[in-house]
Scaffold this motif. Sequence first.
Motif, PDB file in Angstrom:
ATOM      1  N   HIS A 195      15.639   8.344 -41.806  1.00  0.00           N
ATOM      2  CA  HIS A 195      15.790   6.883 -41.783  1.00  0.00           C
ATOM      3  C   HIS A 195      15.067   6.259 -40.586  1.00  0.00           C
ATOM      4  N   ALA A 196      14.754   7.109 -39.575  1.00  0.00           N
ATOM      5  CA  ALA A 196      13.997   6.583 -38.430  1.00  0.00           C
ATOM      6  C   ALA A 196      12.515   6.950 -38.563  1.00  0.00           C
ATOM      7  N   HIS A 197      12.147   7.584 -39.680  1.00  0.00           N
ATOM      8  CA  HIS A 197      10.767   8.034 -39.917  1.00  0.00           C
ATOM      9  C   HIS A 197      10.251   8.825 -38.721  1.00  0.00           C
TER      10      HIS A 197
ATOM     11  N   PRO B  66      15.387   5.854 -48.115  1.00  0.00           N
ATOM     12  CA  PRO B  66      15.833   6.182 -46.753  1.00  0.00           C
ATOM     13  C   PRO B  66      16.025   4.920 -45.916  1.00  0.00           C
ATOM     14  N   GLY B  67      17.163   4.858 -45.253  1.00  0.00           N
ATOM     15  CA  GLY B  67      17.445   3.688 -44.412  1.00  0.00           C
ATOM     16  C   GLY B  67      18.393   2.703 -45.086  1.00  0.00           C
ATOM     17  N   ALA B  68      18.677   2.940 -46.407  1.00  0.00           N
ATOM     18  CA  ALA B  68      19.534   1.993 -47.134  1.00  0.00           C
ATOM     19  C   ALA B  68      20.934   1.923 -46.516  1.00  0.00           C
ATOM     20  N   LYS B  69      21.442   3.069 -46.087  1.00  0.00           N
ATOM     21  CA  LYS B  69      22.806   3.081 -45.524  1.00  0.00           C
ATOM     22  C   LYS B  69      22.868   2.254 -44.245  1.00  0.00           C
ATOM     23  N   ALA B  70      21.926   2.510 -43.349  1.00  0.00           N
ATOM     24  CA  ALA B  70      21.940   1.792 -42.066  1.00  0.00           C
ATOM     25  C   ALA B  70      21.751   0.294 -42.294  1.00  0.00           C
ATOM     26  N   THR B  71      20.901  -0.067 -43.272  1.00  0.00           N
ATOM     27  CA  THR B  71      20.672  -1.489 -43.563  1.00  0.00           C
ATOM     28  C   THR B  71      21.961  -2.144 -44.051  1.00  0.00           C
TER      29      THR B  71
ATOM     30  N   ASP C 137      27.612   7.712 -41.713  1.00  0.00           N
ATOM     31  CA  ASP C 137      27.939   7.974 -43.121  1.00  0.00           C
ATOM     32  C   ASP C 137      29.396   7.620 -43.425  1.00  0.00           C
ATOM     33  N   ASP C 138      30.300   7.956 -42.503  1.00  0.00           N
ATOM     34  CA  ASP C 138      31.719   7.621 -42.707  1.00  0.00           C
ATOM     35  C   ASP C 138      31.887   6.106 -42.800  1.00  0.00           C
TER      36      ASP C 138
ATOM     37  N   THR D 229      22.852   9.883 -52.661  1.00  0.00           N
ATOM     38  CA  THR D 229      21.838   9.771 -53.712  1.00  0.00           C
ATOM     39  C   THR D 229      20.964   8.543 -53.458  1.00  0.00           C
ATOM     40  N   LEU D 230      21.607   7.463 -53.082  1.00  0.00           N
ATOM     41  CA  LEU D 230      20.864   6.228 -52.790  1.00  0.00           C
ATOM     42  C   LEU D 230      19.921   6.441 -51.600  1.00  0.00           C
TER      43      LEU D 230
END
Length: 328
Positions: free
Chosen positions: A16-18, A244-249, A159-160, A238-239
């Motif tokens: 997610h940080a590339h 990548p990065g969708a969770k942090a966004t 993630d939690d 899965t998302l």
Amino acid sequence: MKCRRCEEQAVVEVRHAHAAYCPTCFVERCREQVSRAIGEHRMIRSGEKVLVAVSGGKDSLAVWDLLLDLGYPADGVYLGLGIGGYSDRSGDCARAFAERRGATLIEIDLASEVGFTIPQAANTRRMPCSACGLAKRHLLNKTALDHGYDVLVTGHNLDDEVAVLFGNTLQWNMPYLARQRPALPESSGFARRVKPLVRLTERETAAYCVIRRIDYIVEECPMASGNRHLLYKELLNTLEERDPGAKATFLNGFADRVAPLLDDLAAQERDSVGTCSRCGSPTTAEVCAFCRLRDQATRPPRRRKKRRRDRSVHAEESPVTGGESRRP
Ligand code: FES
Ligand code: ZN
């Protein structure tokens, strides 16, 4: 792959940080992320007494290790939940870490402290993880207050937090959404509760422990199967795989744009809390949820049977929550 910082061979990729990092720079990055979370949310002030809730898993041991290395003289607290060999092995990991770092570990055994174990609590109308979460929140907060700690640290990672946010959003559980912060301020009957790993993913905390040679319990809790939180994590993984990065966004967007709109609700919630007539803990009811759980878990088996019949009624009333109380 080369390390983004020093160009040595990279061993950990942070998608997610590339970026990818060598072991030394990765550990450095973890420390920076924790330091940043602590600073941004004013989690710990200088000279405060810090207590880390330690389960023996990767996240709680990683956060304890990181805090010690960042110069916070944090103690740990381990709750023996009475889940057979799983509890034995997780306790061993917590003790071994404390010994290696020369840190203080407070141990609380659920059975001797409150008269029941999590498997016994699972015989009540609550789901095991719900009973476990309630017991942990109650006892960790009580331990922090009883021992004079200013702040209680938990190992919740990015993630939690995203999985909890996703679940609360699916149900539009506004009081829970209002309370979802990386740092919850101290209030009457509550120690300040903070989550310094909120900027690190589960993969990152696992990699951190491997690099730092921290032994943690890898197996999942045997009582967690069917847990909705784990389902949300799988869906979100899965998302994230595809985007990548969708969770942090998702999490950062909530923190920046939505959480401030819920400040009033959060304050109302705090103001509506009274004290349990039995144990003096904060609650919105006459008797707190923990005291009610203890009654149910320590009740002789015959009466518990009757309770089980009650569960089906509650489940019909509330198919989403299974009739679980969502109040403290
Ligand atoms: Fe709490 Fe498994 S650790 S139910
Ligand atoms: Zn109580």
